[in-house]
Motif scaffolding. Structure first.
Motif, short mmCIF file in Angstrom:
data_model
loop_
_atom_site.label_atom_id
_atom_site.label_comp_id
_atom_site.label_asym_id
_atom_site.label_seq_id
_atom_site.Cartn_x
_atom_site.Cartn_y
_atom_site.Cartn_z
N LEU A 3 77.53 -89.33 84.31
CA LEU A 3 76.56 -88.28 83.92
C LEU A 3 76.42 -89.79 83.08
O LEU A 3 76.15 -90.01 81.47
CB LEU A 3 76.43 -87.17 82.80
CG LEU A 3 75.58 -86.35 82.96
CD1 LEU A 3 74.08 -86.70 83.41
CD2 LEU A 3 76.08 -85.61 81.22
N TYR A 4 74.48 -90.38 83.05
CA TYR A 4 74.58 -91.63 82.61
C TYR A 4 73.02 -91.28 81.31
O TYR A 4 72.35 -90.59 82.09
CB TYR A 4 74.29 -92.66 82.92
CG TYR A 4 73.88 -94.32 82.23
CD1 TYR A 4 73.77 -94.07 80.83
CD2 TYR A 4 71.95 -94.36 82.61
CE1 TYR A 4 73.75 -95.27 80.39
CE2 TYR A 4 71.83 -95.35 81.79
CZ TYR A 4 72.52 -95.77 80.87
OH TYR A 4 72.34 -96.97 80.08
N LEU A 5 73.01 -91.27 80.35
CA LEU A 5 71.49 -90.71 79.45
C LEU A 5 71.60 -91.77 79.20
O LEU A 5 71.88 -92.02 78.33
CB LEU A 5 72.04 -89.81 78.80
CG LEU A 5 72.87 -88.39 79.31
CD1 LEU A 5 73.27 -87.30 78.01
CD2 LEU A 5 71.18 -87.16 79.80
N GLU A 6 70.16 -92.49 79.20
CA GLU A 6 69.38 -93.50 78.52
C GLU A 6 68.87 -93.24 76.82
O GLU A 6 69.65 -92.00 76.79
CB GLU A 6 68.66 -93.64 79.09
CG GLU A 6 68.45 -94.63 81.23
CD GLU A 6 66.82 -94.50 81.36
OE1 GLU A 6 66.22 -94.46 80.45
OE2 GLU A 6 67.10 -95.22 82.37
N LYS A 7 69.46 -94.05 76.47
CA LYS A 7 68.60 -93.65 74.65
C LYS A 7 67.19 -92.83 74.94
O LYS A 7 66.22 -93.45 75.78
CB LYS A 7 68.29 -95.22 74.26
CG LYS A 7 68.05 -95.70 72.77
CD LYS A 7 68.09 -96.91 72.62
CE LYS A 7 68.17 -96.63 70.68
NZ LYS A 7 68.08 -97.62 70.33
N ALA A 9 66.98 -90.49 75.97
CA ALA A 9 67.28 -89.22 76.56
C ALA A 9 67.64 -87.89 75.99
O ALA A 9 68.25 -88.10 75.36
CB ALA A 9 67.67 -89.48 78.04
N VAL A 10 67.65 -86.67 76.57
CA VAL A 10 67.55 -85.12 75.34
C VAL A 10 67.80 -84.64 76.71
O VAL A 10 66.71 -83.79 76.98
CB VAL A 10 67.27 -84.67 74.92
CG1 VAL A 10 67.66 -83.89 74.15
CG2 VAL A 10 66.22 -85.73 73.40
N LEU A 11 69.00 -83.88 76.84
CA LEU A 11 69.32 -82.86 78.18
C LEU A 11 69.77 -81.76 77.40
O LEU A 11 70.77 -81.35 75.71
CB LEU A 11 70.53 -83.14 78.66
CG LEU A 11 71.16 -81.52 79.63
CD1 LEU A 11 70.43 -81.88 80.87
CD2 LEU A 11 72.81 -82.61 80.13
N LEU A 12 68.88 -80.69 77.21
CA LEU A 12 68.32 -79.60 76.35
C LEU A 12 69.33 -78.43 77.30
O LEU A 12 69.12 -78.31 78.21
CB LEU A 12 66.88 -78.97 75.64
CG LEU A 12 66.01 -79.36 75.02
CD1 LEU A 12 64.95 -79.38 75.57
CD2 LEU A 12 66.43 -80.36 73.89
N GLY A 13 70.25 -77.64 76.76
CA GLY A 13 70.63 -76.25 77.03
C GLY A 13 69.84 -75.06 76.86
O GLY A 13 68.62 -75.53 76.02
N ILE A 51 80.90 -89.11 80.62
CA ILE A 51 79.18 -89.40 80.53
C ILE A 51 79.40 -89.97 79.41
O ILE A 51 79.94 -90.09 78.30
CB ILE A 51 79.62 -87.81 79.53
CG1 ILE A 51 79.37 -86.45 80.46
CG2 ILE A 51 77.56 -88.26 78.97
CD1 ILE A 51 79.20 -85.42 79.38
N THR A 52 78.23 -91.05 79.50
CA THR A 52 77.75 -92.32 79.53
C THR A 52 76.12 -92.69 78.85
O THR A 52 76.06 -91.52 79.06
CB THR A 52 78.43 -93.85 79.45
OG1 THR A 52 78.14 -94.72 78.42
CG2 THR A 52 78.08 -93.57 80.40
N GLY A 53 75.81 -93.41 78.10
CA GLY A 53 75.05 -93.51 77.83
C GLY A 53 74.48 -93.16 76.15
O GLY A 53 74.91 -92.66 75.34
N GLU A 54 73.05 -94.12 75.79
CA GLU A 54 72.81 -93.72 74.09
C GLU A 54 72.21 -92.06 73.94
O GLU A 54 70.84 -92.08 72.46
CB GLU A 54 72.33 -94.61 73.23
CG GLU A 54 73.56 -95.93 73.35
CD GLU A 54 72.85 -97.46 72.87
OE1 GLU A 54 72.47 -96.80 72.02
OE2 GLU A 54 73.11 -98.45 73.72
N GLY A 55 72.07 -91.66 75.11
CA GLY A 55 70.81 -90.45 74.92
C GLY A 55 71.62 -89.29 74.46
O GLY A 55 73.22 -89.12 73.73
N CYS A 56 70.91 -88.05 74.32
CA CYS A 56 71.71 -86.53 73.28
C CYS A 56 71.93 -85.67 74.41
O CYS A 56 71.24 -85.21 75.37
CB CYS A 56 70.31 -87.23 72.82
SG CYS A 56 70.80 -85.58 71.50
N ILE A 57 72.60 -84.56 74.37
CA ILE A 57 72.45 -83.74 74.63
C ILE A 57 72.28 -82.37 73.53
O ILE A 57 73.51 -82.88 72.83
CB ILE A 57 73.82 -83.17 75.59
CG1 ILE A 57 74.42 -84.35 76.62
CG2 ILE A 57 74.83 -81.80 75.89
CD1 ILE A 57 75.40 -84.36 77.62
#
Length: 260
Positions: A3-7, A9-13, A51-57
């Motif tokens: 799972l790659y999250l770009e800078k 980017a925010v994955l919201l619960g 899980i990688t990338g500079e985004g946020c969960i």
């Protein structure tokens, strides 16, 4: 699979508890009395995942926990494990839980605001956690990273700010161990203990190295080594720990819980 999250980017619960199925077994719930058996991200029996990338969960944990509490009191969704003494729900989702997984890598990602523990791993092998930023202070009992009965674990270059233990090694299974665990180059702020062994301690902890750790504003202990369920502890090495504004420097508690 990664799972790659770009800078930025925010994955919201979700803030609805109905969106979180339970995965824990009854045996685990009896041992792990926090009853955190729901997760935003869950993996079991997987291999070569990350899980990688500079985004946020972001688990939106405070809003989720308060919703769970409100639904309990209205009778719509009663928590049978509700903590009546502390007046808060015990059935709350973690940000992430992986069980029986192999070759797992988490790098550079931001994790924040779980409703319970942050990142939790059980019976995993070959686990790399590197350069994470974990802010988990949205609610009570919010550990940063929990490692239970895992082997070949490397935690390095992480920043953790947690409302409970920062990095916690646990053992939920008799005959199982946390084995060959390295924790290095981390900066930890904690409302409890920065690095802790236990409280759940049924199996054991061996071959653990802790090196070059910066700790501040930690209420209980910089390092806590606890075996209250009879776990064996062997070959633990601690070096280069710099702690400011903490309770105990090193706290050790061995034996059994009262009444056991």
């Amino acid at each position: 699979m990664t799972l790659y999250l770009e800078k930025e980017a925010v994955l919201l619960g979700s803030t609805s508890p109905y969106d979180y199925p339970g995965f824990s077994t009854e045996k685990e719930l009896k041992v792990n009395n926090d009853h955190f058996d729901q997760e935003l991200i869950y993996a079991e029996g997987a291999e070569n995942i990350g899980i990688t990338g500079e985004g946020c969960i972001d688990g939106q944990g405070r809003e989720l926990a308060l919703t769970i509490d409100s639904l309990h009191h209205t009778g719509e969704l009663v928590d049978k494990h509700y903590n009546t003494y502390r007046k808060r729900p015990n059935t709350r989702p973690k940000l992430l839980f992986m069980r029986n997984c192999r070759k797992v890598e988490l790098r550079k990602t931001n994790f924040r605001s779980g409703a319970a523990w942050g990142l939790s791993f059980s019976l995993c092998t070959d686990l790399t956690i590197d350069s994470l930023h974990v802010e988990n202070r949205a609610y009570w009992n919010n550990d940063g990273i929990d490692i239970s009965d895992c082997k070949d674990v490397r935690i390095s270059n992480c920043f953790i700010n947690s409302a409970d233990d920062g990095i916690c090694l646990k053992s939920h299974n008799r005959g199982a161990w946390n084995d060959r665990v390295s924790i290095s180059n981390c900066h930890i702020i904690s409302s409890a203990s920065a690095i802790k062994f236990g409280t759940e301690s049924l199996g054991g902890f061996k071959n653990v190295t802790i090196d070059n750790i910066r700790i501040k504003d930690t209420f209980r202990s910089a390092i806590a080594i606890e075996s209250v369920d009879g776990a064996e502890i062997e070959n633990v090495q601690v070096s280069n720990v710099h702690a400011v504004n903490t309770g105990n420097a090193i706290f050790i508690r061995l034996g059994h819980r009262s009444g056991e």
